[in-house]
Structure formats: structure tokens, C-alpha cells
Design a protein around this motif. Structure first.
Motif, PDB file in Angstrom:
ATOM      1  N   ILE A   1       0.835  -1.197   0.000  1.00  0.00           N
ATOM      2  CA  ILE A   1       0.000   0.000   0.000  1.00  0.00           C
ATOM      3  C   ILE A   1       0.875   1.254   0.000  1.00  0.00           C
ATOM      4  CG2 ILE A   1      -1.594   1.376   1.406  1.00  0.00           C
ATOM      5  CD1 ILE A   1      -2.913  -0.955  -0.075  1.00  0.00           C
ATOM      6  N   ALA A   2       1.930   1.248   0.811  1.00  0.00           N
ATOM      7  CA  ALA A   2       2.822   2.398   0.875  1.00  0.00           C
ATOM      8  C   ALA A   2       3.444   2.689  -0.483  1.00  0.00           C
ATOM      9  CB  ALA A   2       3.916   2.162   1.918  1.00  0.00           C
ATOM     10  N   ALA A   3       3.793   1.641  -1.220  1.00  0.00           N
ATOM     11  CA  ALA A   3       4.356   1.828  -2.560  1.00  0.00           C
ATOM     12  C   ALA A   3       3.340   2.473  -3.491  1.00  0.00           C
ATOM     13  CB  ALA A   3       4.813   0.486  -3.116  1.00  0.00           C
ATOM     14  N   GLN A   4       2.088   2.103  -3.341  1.00  0.00           N
ATOM     15  CA  GLN A   4       1.038   2.691  -4.175  1.00  0.00           C
ATOM     16  C   GLN A   4       0.739   4.129  -3.754  1.00  0.00           C
ATOM     17  OE1 GLN A   4      -1.958  -0.159  -5.039  1.00  0.00           O
ATOM     18  NE2 GLN A   4      -3.429   1.329  -5.844  1.00  0.00           N
ATOM     19  N   VAL A   5       0.716   4.377  -2.454  1.00  0.00           N
ATOM     20  CA  VAL A   5       0.474   5.728  -1.954  1.00  0.00           C
ATOM     21  C   VAL A   5       1.573   6.682  -2.434  1.00  0.00           C
ATOM     22  CG1 VAL A   5       0.453   7.144   0.150  1.00  0.00           C
ATOM     23  CG2 VAL A   5      -0.868   5.017   0.050  1.00  0.00           C
ATOM     24  N   ARG A   6       2.783   6.196  -2.479  1.00  0.00           N
ATOM     25  CA  ARG A   6       3.931   7.023  -2.883  1.00  0.00           C
ATOM     26  C   ARG A   6       3.743   7.606  -4.289  1.00  0.00           C
ATOM     27  NH1 ARG A   6       9.684   4.400  -4.543  1.00  0.00           N
ATOM     28  NH2 ARG A   6      10.741   6.309  -5.194  1.00  0.00           N
ATOM     29  N   GLN A   7       3.003   6.926  -5.126  1.00  0.00           N
ATOM     30  CA  GLN A   7       2.781   7.426  -6.484  1.00  0.00           C
ATOM     31  C   GLN A   7       1.999   8.737  -6.486  1.00  0.00           C
ATOM     32  OE1 GLN A   7       0.965   4.282  -8.809  1.00  0.00           O
ATOM     33  NE2 GLN A   7       2.455   2.759  -8.115  1.00  0.00           N
ATOM     34  N   SER A   8       1.187   8.943  -5.433  1.00  0.00           N
ATOM     35  CA  SER A   8       0.395  10.176  -5.330  1.00  0.00           C
ATOM     36  C   SER A   8       0.957  11.151  -4.302  1.00  0.00           C
ATOM     37  CB  SER A   8      -1.056   9.838  -4.957  1.00  0.00           C
ATOM     38  OG  SER A   8      -1.654   8.990  -5.916  1.00  0.00           O
TER      39      SER A   8
ATOM     40  N   ASN B   1      -6.273   4.596  -1.791  1.00  0.00           N
ATOM     41  CA  ASN B   1      -7.008   5.832  -2.055  1.00  0.00           C
ATOM     42  C   ASN B   1      -7.467   6.497  -0.755  1.00  0.00           C
ATOM     43  OD1 ASN B   1      -6.697   5.600  -4.809  1.00  0.00           O
ATOM     44  ND2 ASN B   1      -8.743   4.762  -5.176  1.00  0.00           N
ATOM     45  N   ALA B   2      -7.914   5.681   0.216  1.00  0.00           N
ATOM     46  CA  ALA B   2      -8.351   6.228   1.500  1.00  0.00           C
ATOM     47  C   ALA B   2      -7.185   6.891   2.227  1.00  0.00           C
ATOM     48  CB  ALA B   2      -8.962   5.128   2.354  1.00  0.00           C
ATOM     49  N   VAL B   3      -6.013   6.270   2.171  1.00  0.00           N
ATOM     50  CA  VAL B   3      -4.829   6.845   2.824  1.00  0.00           C
ATOM     51  C   VAL B   3      -4.420   8.144   2.138  1.00  0.00           C
ATOM     52  CG1 VAL B   3      -2.383   6.494   3.330  1.00  0.00           C
ATOM     53  CG2 VAL B   3      -4.008   4.616   3.662  1.00  0.00           C
ATOM     54  N   VAL B   4      -4.387   8.132   0.811  1.00  0.00           N
ATOM     55  CA  VAL B   4      -3.995   9.324   0.050  1.00  0.00           C
ATOM     56  C   VAL B   4      -4.922  10.496   0.363  1.00  0.00           C
ATOM     57  CG1 VAL B   4      -3.861  10.314  -2.272  1.00  0.00           C
ATOM     58  CG2 VAL B   4      -2.853   8.067  -1.810  1.00  0.00           C
ATOM     59  N   GLN B   5      -6.217  10.219   0.424  1.00  0.00           N
ATOM     60  CA  GLN B   5      -7.182  11.279   0.700  1.00  0.00           C
ATOM     61  C   GLN B   5      -6.907  11.942   2.053  1.00  0.00           C
ATOM     62  OE1 GLN B   5     -11.276  10.071   0.376  1.00  0.00           O
ATOM     63  NE2 GLN B   5     -12.072  12.085   0.940  1.00  0.00           N
TER      64      GLN B   5
END
Length: 397
Positions: free
Chosen positions: A226-233, A339-343
Motif C-alpha cells: 500500500i505504501a508503494a502505491q500511496v507514494r505514487q500520489s 485511495n483512502a490513505v492518500v485522501q
């Protein structure tokens, strides 16, 4: 009442079981109960002056350097101590040597014996006995659980979901749902900036936090992904993992494979009295995805510090997050979770609102109220036990 706690794990070993024992024991003593504790000895156990904690010599557990297996002869010797014989009830907290010694001791004294089912072993054994097929491991866990629970006079489950699972196994022992509460000091405001300075984290960097044992069943690798995906945003996003355990080498390898070495920070165990509070308060969002929690105390600890939560709701975390306004509940699906974390990381206003609500959510779990319920539970079990003809026979034996 005079209570004997017996457990195969306790401080300085850090996990939910040792936290639950320490929390309940503190409040029970403050409410006028006498509570003797029999637990393994560890290097630097450190209870100077507390004669009611009796340490049992043990040996290392193969493949698990954190734990100790109490030596059976030494355990039997400790249970001869007068503190262990002038009691009204035995409360077992783990299913290993403590269970068998605790049941045997209670029957010898003619007092009731209860246990708290802290660990969801059905999903635990498959990670630690990989040679056994999953179906066989689950069947073994259920058989083991039914057999041990049948030896008890009553059982405590930290959550409704765990109680339902036990009944589905075929456990017929009376079950009381009683979670561990939060002690008052959990609400003392931590110093988040101090924690960041100590660990080299920039004041404005956005931080995701996981606290807990780095064990396979905790599903932490999912959080790394998840952290790797969040890093993209969120380019500066950092996942802090506070804890130790057998899955740590695997997690470090996964971080390297994803090229996330500068975006995941492992910091080990923290002192609960202050540094852990600082850690919780330093984070922008607490993340959790364990599939096996019987309660999920770390969620409450984070919320008590005003840190909003993004988590799945499985087993015990369902109870913790039911109706919680300071948490975002998501499925175990990478895009939805990320998406929830990024928001939250991108919206300081929403973070602040949820953080304030999280502190109010946590207030509902005060430990004093839970300890009062536990004391009442002991009284009910003791009253039922005296009424049983086989109990009177056991007492005279």
C-alpha cells in the motif's frame, strides 16, 4: 477477590497479551483485588519491589528468540508459593504450559479456572507450521481449542467475532465478551515532533504508521505494498513500522524489492510509558490490515492520541471500529485502501476532524470500566462453581 494470573508471556515481551494482562491487573489491584502473576523470566525483566510477580525460569523457543518456554518442574515449584495457594480463582492467558499448569493447580485447590482466548490460532498455526497443510492446521487448531476450553469453567473472548468463531468450533463453555480497555495514560498527549526529531523524520513529512508485532499473520506486507502505491500520489509518504518479530527479514526484503528503502522506516519496539505515545502522535494516519486480531488494541491506542485510522474490519477489529467516527474502514483491496490513505494525507482538515473524533471514540474503551466488569465476572463464575457438586468433591480431594 484473590486472583492468580498465569501466562506464557509477559513484559518485557511486547504484544497484546502482555498489554492486556498489565492493564487489567493494574485496575483490579486499584479496585481492591489481590492479583498474583506467574510468568516466564526474561533477561532484564525488571520488577524491583513487586513480590506478587513470580518469574519462572524458561528456555528459548526454537525460531522465536522473543519468547520463553517455562520449564515444567520450575513452574510447578513456583505454584507452591503461598501467594499461589491463597486464591479464589485462576485466570489463564495462554494455551501452552500456563494452561495445563493452571487447570491442574485450580483443580488441586478446588477453585474455578477461567481463560482469555487472546489468539486466533486457526490462522496462526499455518504461518508457524508451514509443513502442515492449511486445512489440517486449521482442523488441529479447532480440535486443540475445543479440548482446552472444555477444561475451563468459563471463557473470556475479547470480541464478539472471536466468541462467534469459538461457538462455531463447537465450544460449549460459557463465554463472556470482555475487551481490554485503555488505561488513563493512553490519553496523555504524546510529543509527535520530539519523536520525529529523534528518528530523523522531517516535521512536514506525511507519515503512515503501523504499531505491533512484525508477525506473518499481521498482514504487514500488504501495508508495504500500500505504501508503494500511496507514494505514487504522495511523493514524500513514509511508512513507519514500530515492532519486531519473525516476519521482519521478509518485510525488509519486500521493501528492497519495491525500491522503498527511503519510504519505509523500521524502528523496533518502543517504551510504552512515553515513546510509544510520541510515536502514535507523530503519525498522520494509522494503518492496519491484520486478519487475525481478537481485538486490535493498537487501533484504540492510536485513536486515543488523535490519529485517524484506515483499516480493514476483520474479527476483533470489527468491534473496535463499529460506529467509530475517527476511522475509515476499507476492504483488503489495494486500490481502495491506498485511495483512502492518500485522501487523508492530502486533506489536513479532514485529518484533524477525524483525529478529534478518534479521541472521543477511544474514550468509550476506558480500562477501569472493563476491570469492573471482569471483577463481576469472577464473582459470577465463583458463585456458579460453588453450586456444582463436582466442585465440592474437587475441593475435598
Amino acid at each position: 477477590m484473590r486472583i492468580l494470573f498465569i501466562s506464557d508471556v509477559y513484559a518485557p515481551r511486547v504484544n497484546g497479551v502482555s498489554t492486556s494482562i498489565a492493564t487489567f491487573r493494574h485496575d483490579l489491584v486499584n479496585d481492591g483485588h489481590h492479583c498474583t502473576l506467574v510468568v516466564p523470566d526474561y533477561p532484564a525483566a525488571g520488577e524491583a519491589g513487586d513480590s506478587s510477580i513470580l518469574r519462572v525460569p524458561g528456555r528459548l523457543v526454537p525460531g522465536d528468540p522473543e519468547d520463553r518456554l517455562m520449564k515444567w518442574r520450575a513452574l510447578r515449584g513456583v505454584l507452591r508459593d503461598p501467594l499461589c495457594n491463597d486464591i479464589d480463582i485462576v485466570h489463564i492467558h495462554t494455551p501452552f504450559a500456563a494452561h495445563y499448569a493452571g487447570v491442574r493447580h485450580a483443580r488441586r485447590l478446588g477453585v474455578p479456572v477461567v481463560a482469555t482466548y487472546h489468539t486466533y490460532f486457526e490462522h496462526y498455526l499455518q504461518h508457524y507450521l508451514p509443513a502442515i497443510p492449511i486445512v489440517a492446521a486449521r482442523s488441529l487448531a479447532r480440535w486443540f481449542t475445543r479440548r482446552q476450553c472444555a477444561e475451563l469453567d468459563a471463557l473470556i473472548s475479547p470480541s464478539n467475532s472471536m466468541a462467534d468463531a469459538l461457538r462455531a468450533y463447537g465450544v460449549t463453555t460459557p463465554i463472556e465478551v470482555l475487551p481490554t480497555g485503555l488505561p488513563t495514560q493512553s490519553f496523555d498527549r504524546g510529543a509527535g515532533l520530539r519523536f520525529r526529531q529523534r528518528h530523523g523524520i522531517a516535521p512536514g513529512r506525511r507519515v503512515m504508521l503501523y504499531v505491533g508485532r512484525t508477525a506473518h499473520e499481521k498482514n504487514i506486507e500488504f501495508l508495504v505494498d500500500i505504501a508503494a502505491q500511496v507514494r505514487q500520489s504522495v511523493a514524500d509518504a513514509l511508512l513507519v513500522i514500530a515492532g519486531e518479530g519473525p516476519a521482519l527479514p521478509q518485510l525488509m526484503r519486500r521493501v528492497g524489492e519495491l525500491g522503498m528503502d527511503n519510504h519505509v522506516q523500521f524502528i523496533g519496539y518502543l517504551d510504552r510509558r512515553q515513546e510509544l505515545l510520541d510515536c502514535y502522535h507523530s503519525a498522520d494516519v494509522f494503518v492496519f490490515a491484520s486478519r487475525t486480531e481478537t481485538q486490535g488494541l493498537v487501533l484504540l491506542e492510536a485513536m486515543a492520541q488523535g490519529t485517524p485510522v484506515v483499516s480493514t474490519a476483520v474479527m476483533g477489529t470489527k468491534d473496535v471500529l463499529a460506529g467509530a467516527e475517527g476511522a475509515v474502514v476499507v476492504p483488503e483491496e489495494r486500490t481502495a485502501f491506498a485511495n483512502a490513505v492518500v485522501q487523508l494525507l492530502n486533506d489536513g482538515g479532514t485529518r484533524s476532524l477525524l483525529g478529534n473524533r478518534a479521541r472521543l471514540d477511544a474514550r468509550r474503551w476506558a480500562s477501569r470500566a472493563m476491570a469492573l466488569r471482569l471483577g463481576e465476572f469472577y464473582q459470577r463464575v465463583a458463585a456458579r462453581y460453588v453450586e456444582r457438586p463436582d466442585a465440592l468433591v474437587a475441593a475435598k480431594a
